[in-house]
Each structure stands twice: as C-alpha cells, then as structure tokens.
Design an enzyme around this catalytic site. Structure first.
Site, PDB file in Angstrom:
ATOM      1  N   ASN A   1     164.805  -8.782  37.691  1.00 20.53           N
ATOM      2  CA  ASN A   1     164.039  -9.810  38.410  1.00 20.53           C
ATOM      3  C   ASN A   1     164.185 -11.131  37.650  1.00 20.53           C
ATOM      4  OD1 ASN A   1     161.856 -11.568  39.044  1.00 20.53           O
ATOM      5  ND2 ASN A   1     160.831  -9.882  40.073  1.00 20.53           N
TER       6      ASN A   1
ATOM      7  N   HIS B   1     161.474 -15.575  36.639  1.00 19.23           N
ATOM      8  CA  HIS B   1     160.985 -16.423  35.547  1.00 19.23           C
ATOM      9  C   HIS B   1     162.037 -17.370  34.972  1.00 19.23           C
ATOM     10  CE1 HIS B   1     157.152 -14.863  36.157  1.00 19.23           C
ATOM     11  NE2 HIS B   1     157.459 -13.627  35.817  1.00 19.23           N
TER      12      HIS B   1
ATOM     13  N   HIS C   1     161.535 -12.985  44.139  1.00 17.94           N
ATOM     14  CA  HIS C   1     160.316 -12.940  44.962  1.00 17.94           C
ATOM     15  C   HIS C   1     160.085 -14.336  45.522  1.00 17.94           C
ATOM     16  CE1 HIS C   1     155.763 -11.649  45.080  1.00 17.94           C
ATOM     17  NE2 HIS C   1     156.184 -12.154  46.228  1.00 17.94           N
TER      18      HIS C   1
ATOM     19  N   ARG D   1     157.704 -16.278  46.921  1.00 23.05           N
ATOM     20  CA  ARG D   1     156.248 -16.250  47.129  1.00 23.05           C
ATOM     21  C   ARG D   1     155.825 -17.310  48.128  1.00 23.05           C
ATOM     22  NH1 ARG D   1     153.278 -13.294  42.848  1.00 23.05           N
ATOM     23  NH2 ARG D   1     151.482 -13.930  44.039  1.00 23.05           N
TER      24      ARG D   1
ATOM     25  N   ARG E   1     156.010 -20.597  43.774  1.00 23.41           N
ATOM     26  CA  ARG E   1     155.765 -20.987  42.384  1.00 23.41           C
ATOM     27  C   ARG E   1     156.989 -20.823  41.484  1.00 23.41           C
ATOM     28  NH1 ARG E   1     151.519 -16.321  40.614  1.00 23.41           N
ATOM     29  NH2 ARG E   1     150.447 -17.104  42.447  1.00 23.41           N
TER      30      ARG E   1
ATOM     31  N   GLU F   1     161.904  -9.821  47.451  1.00 22.79           N
ATOM     32  CA  GLU F   1     160.504  -9.400  47.608  1.00 22.79           C
ATOM     33  C   GLU F   1     159.781 -10.430  48.465  1.00 22.79           C
ATOM     34  OE1 GLU F   1     160.040  -7.433  43.165  1.00 22.79           O
ATOM     35  OE2 GLU F   1     158.820  -9.154  43.722  1.00 22.79           O
TER      36      GLU F   1
ATOM     37  N   THR G   1     151.798  -9.756  40.921  1.00 23.78           N
ATOM     38  CA  THR G   1     151.405  -8.767  41.929  1.00 23.78           C
ATOM     39  C   THR G   1     150.475  -7.718  41.302  1.00 23.78           C
ATOM     40  OG1 THR G   1     153.655  -9.075  42.695  1.00 23.78           O
ATOM     41  CG2 THR G   1     152.364  -7.393  43.815  1.00 23.78           C
TER      42      THR G   1
ATOM     43  N   GLU H   1     158.700   1.483  46.245  1.00 25.33           N
ATOM     44  CA  GLU H   1     158.717   1.093  44.831  1.00 25.33           C
ATOM     45  C   GLU H   1     157.322   1.356  44.304  1.00 25.33           C
ATOM     46  OE1 GLU H   1     160.846  -2.322  43.584  1.00 25.33           O
ATOM     47  OE2 GLU H   1     159.485  -2.708  41.915  1.00 25.33           O
TER      48      GLU H   1
ATOM     49  N   HIS I   1     157.094  -3.032  37.596  1.00 24.38           N
ATOM     50  CA  HIS I   1     155.944  -3.845  37.197  1.00 24.38           C
ATOM     51  C   HIS I   1     155.476  -3.532  35.778  1.00 24.38           C
ATOM     52  CE1 HIS I   1     153.218  -7.013  38.323  1.00 24.38           C
ATOM     53  NE2 HIS I   1     152.478  -6.519  37.358  1.00 24.38           N
TER      54      HIS I   1
ATOM     55  N   GLY J   1     161.402  -7.516  35.226  1.00 25.74           N
ATOM     56  CA  GLY J   1     161.562  -8.960  35.140  1.00 25.74           C
ATOM     57  C   GLY J   1     161.015  -9.579  33.882  1.00 25.74           C
ATOM     58  N   HIS J   2     159.690  -9.681  33.809  1.00 27.42           N
ATOM     59  CA  HIS J   2     159.046 -10.473  32.759  1.00 27.42           C
ATOM     60  C   HIS J   2     159.498 -10.086  31.349  1.00 27.42           C
ATOM     61  CE1 HIS J   2     155.722 -11.904  30.186  1.00 27.42           C
ATOM     62  NE2 HIS J   2     155.755 -12.927  31.016  1.00 27.42           N
TER      63      HIS J   2
HETATM   64  N1  PXP Z   1     158.749  -5.008  41.311  1.00 24.89           N
HETATM   65  C1  PXP Z   1     157.908  -5.695  42.119  1.00 24.89           C
HETATM   66  C2  PXP Z   1     157.748  -5.218  43.526  1.00 24.89           C
HETATM   67  C3  PXP Z   1     157.227  -6.836  41.657  1.00 24.89           C
HETATM   68  O1  PXP Z   1     156.400  -7.504  42.484  1.00 24.89           O
HETATM   69  C4  PXP Z   1     157.455  -7.269  40.330  1.00 24.89           C
HETATM   70  C5  PXP Z   1     156.753  -8.487  39.823  1.00 24.89           C
HETATM   71  O2  PXP Z   1     157.113  -9.587  40.553  1.00 24.89           O
HETATM   72  C6  PXP Z   1     158.358  -6.543  39.535  1.00 24.89           C
HETATM   73  C7  PXP Z   1     158.968  -5.399  40.052  1.00 24.89           C
HETATM   74  C8  PXP Z   1     158.708  -6.965  38.152  1.00 24.89           C
HETATM   75  O3  PXP Z   1     157.588  -6.903  37.332  1.00 24.89           O
HETATM   76  P1  PXP Z   1     157.682  -7.445  35.859  1.00 24.89           P
HETATM   77  O4  PXP Z   1     158.025  -8.896  35.946  1.00 24.89           O
HETATM   78  O5  PXP Z   1     156.324  -7.193  35.318  1.00 24.89           O
HETATM   79  O6  PXP Z   1     158.762  -6.670  35.166  1.00 24.89           O
END
Ligand code: PXP
Length: 239
Positions: free
Chosen positions: A7, A10, A43, A45, A49, A70, A101, A151, A192, A214-215
């Site tokens: 992801n 960021h 994503h 949004r 953002r 997403e 999320t 997911e 997530h 992602g993060h």
């Molecule tokens: N999967 C989904 C459906 C999400 O909404 C997110 C966060 O945007 C992620 C994965 C990735 O989460 P993280 O950034 O915490 O790894």
C-alpha cells in the site's frame, strides 16, 4: 507462495505535506513491483487525504502491474472506480474523522448496497474484495454477496501483539474464518497494522493468500530502504 500487496498511500501523504510533486506515488508503484511486490494497493478516500484522482488514474493505467483500489461505498467513488478500471477492488468502510480504517464493513446493515456494488464490478470482470472482521457470520454473508475475496481486518491481532498481550483467541478467529472462506471458494487476504512479527504469525494460516501492508513498510523504509523491507517481507511469506 503467498502474495504481497504494498500500500503506497503514505508516499502520497509525504508528498501532500509539501503540496508539491515529490515523492511521486506513480513512480513508487512501478518501483515496489520491481522490488518484489506482487501488487500495489491505493485507497482513494472520499477526502482525498493521500492518493488523489489523478494518481489513481495514472497508476491504474500502468501495464503489467496489478493495482488494488480500495474504495468506500460512496456512489461517486464507485462511479470513479468504474471509470478508472483497476485490476482489483477492495470495498472498505470509511469515516471522515478516522485516522485510518478502523474495522471491517458492517455487512448486515449494508447488504443490499454492497450487493449492487459487487455486481457492478463483477460485470466488468474486476476482482472484488470486502474488508471484513474475522467472524463466521461475515464470511457466510460474504458468500451470499457472491464476492470473489475477503480481506480480513488484522488491526486487532496487530495491536495485541504490539502490546505483548495474548492473541490466541483473535488468531483462532482469523484462522477459523479463513478456513471457512476457503471452503466456500472465497479467496482470503489479510491487512491492517501488519509488521514483520504479525505477518510471521499470520503466515502460519495456509488459507491466507495475500497480505496488504502499507504503513509499516513505508515507515521502515525511511531507515532501511524500500527494497530491503519488501525483500524481507517476501522472505517471511516464502516460509
Ligand atoms: N488493507 C486495507 C483494506 C486497508 O484499508 C489498509 C489501510 O489503508 C491496509 C490494508 C494497510 O494497512 P496498514 O497501512 O496499517 O499496513
């Protein structure tokens, strides 16, 4: 081997902090795939953002790169997504005030709306996924909705592991939900809050076929570089 989706939202968060063009999420999309990612997640949004419409359009046009978009259930966003035509769609709950999320979709409340949205994407052959909590009830509802994938929201287990609390019950909920989904021919993804440790733990569940992270990847890359971090995740998923 289990797949890794990276992801890159960021990258856009950092770019937007300056309101300029660098770092470019479009460049990041092709780079993460060169470094070993199996797909790219973005994503779009409602409040734009991080990723914006122009980013999404450009990234989804990239050849030979699987893009997982997403989106919320908002009518305008769904219309946009149908125009942008990503390879994959993941429908997520969205709340303007949330930092990220916060949980899975409420399938019971939104059954009718989700059914209509899923049909729209299936008609144009876009693989569609629902971001859900790990419950048997939601897996059964996902089957009724005829979705391709689910997911599983891994936020809760990730928090428990980070706080060094017992996570067996949550792990078992994820495992049981994944096994049932697999039996019902629904592909299972997870995402997530994942880091190396939680990914290693969840990698033990054979039914999970894709991790979307992602993060942690973007944050860890500040110290070690994207390539090293992606390779480390791929190595975890090989075992
Ligand atoms: N999967 C989904 C459906 C999400 O909404 C997110 C966060 O945007 C992620 C994965 C990735 O989460 P993280 O950034 O915490 O790894």
């Amino acid at each position: 081997m289990k797949r890794l989706g990276v992801n890159i939202d960021h990258i856009a968060t950092v770019r937007n902090a300056r309101g300029e063009k660098h770092p470019d999420p479009f460049f990041a999309a092709s780079q993460v795939v060169k470094m070993g990612a199996d797909s790219v997640t973005i994503h779009l949004r409602e409040d734009r953002r991080h990723i914006n419409d122009a980013d999404a359009k450009k990234i989804c046009k990239l050849k030979n790169i699987f893009v997982n978009l997403e989106i919320s259930m908002d009518d305008k966003i769904v219309k946009n997504a149908l125009r942008i035509k990503p390879n994959y769609i993941c429908i997520v709950p969205e709340n303007r005030k949330e930092i990220t999320t916060e949980g899975g979709l409420n399938l019971t409340k939104n059954k009718k709306k989700l059914k209509t949205i899923i049909e729209k994407f299936k008609k144009v052959k876009i693989r569609t996924s629902l971001f859900i909590n790990p419950t048997i009830k939601d897996i059964k509802l996902s089957k009724e909705l005829n979705v391709d994938c689910v997911e599983i929201h891994t936020g809760r287990i990730s928090n428990l592991v980070k706080l060094k609390k017992k996570y067996n019950t949550e792990f078992s909920r994820i495992k049981k939900s994944s096994i049932l989904a697999n039996k019902l021919n629904i592909e299972v993804h997870a995402g997530h809050g994942l880091d190396y440790k939680t990914t290693k733990i969840l990698n033990k569940i054979n039914e999970i076929q894709e991790f979307n992270i992602g993060h942690f990847i973007i944050g860890e890359s500040i110290f070690y570089g994207l390539s090293k971090v992606i390779k480390k995740f791929k190595k975890i998923l090989k075992n």
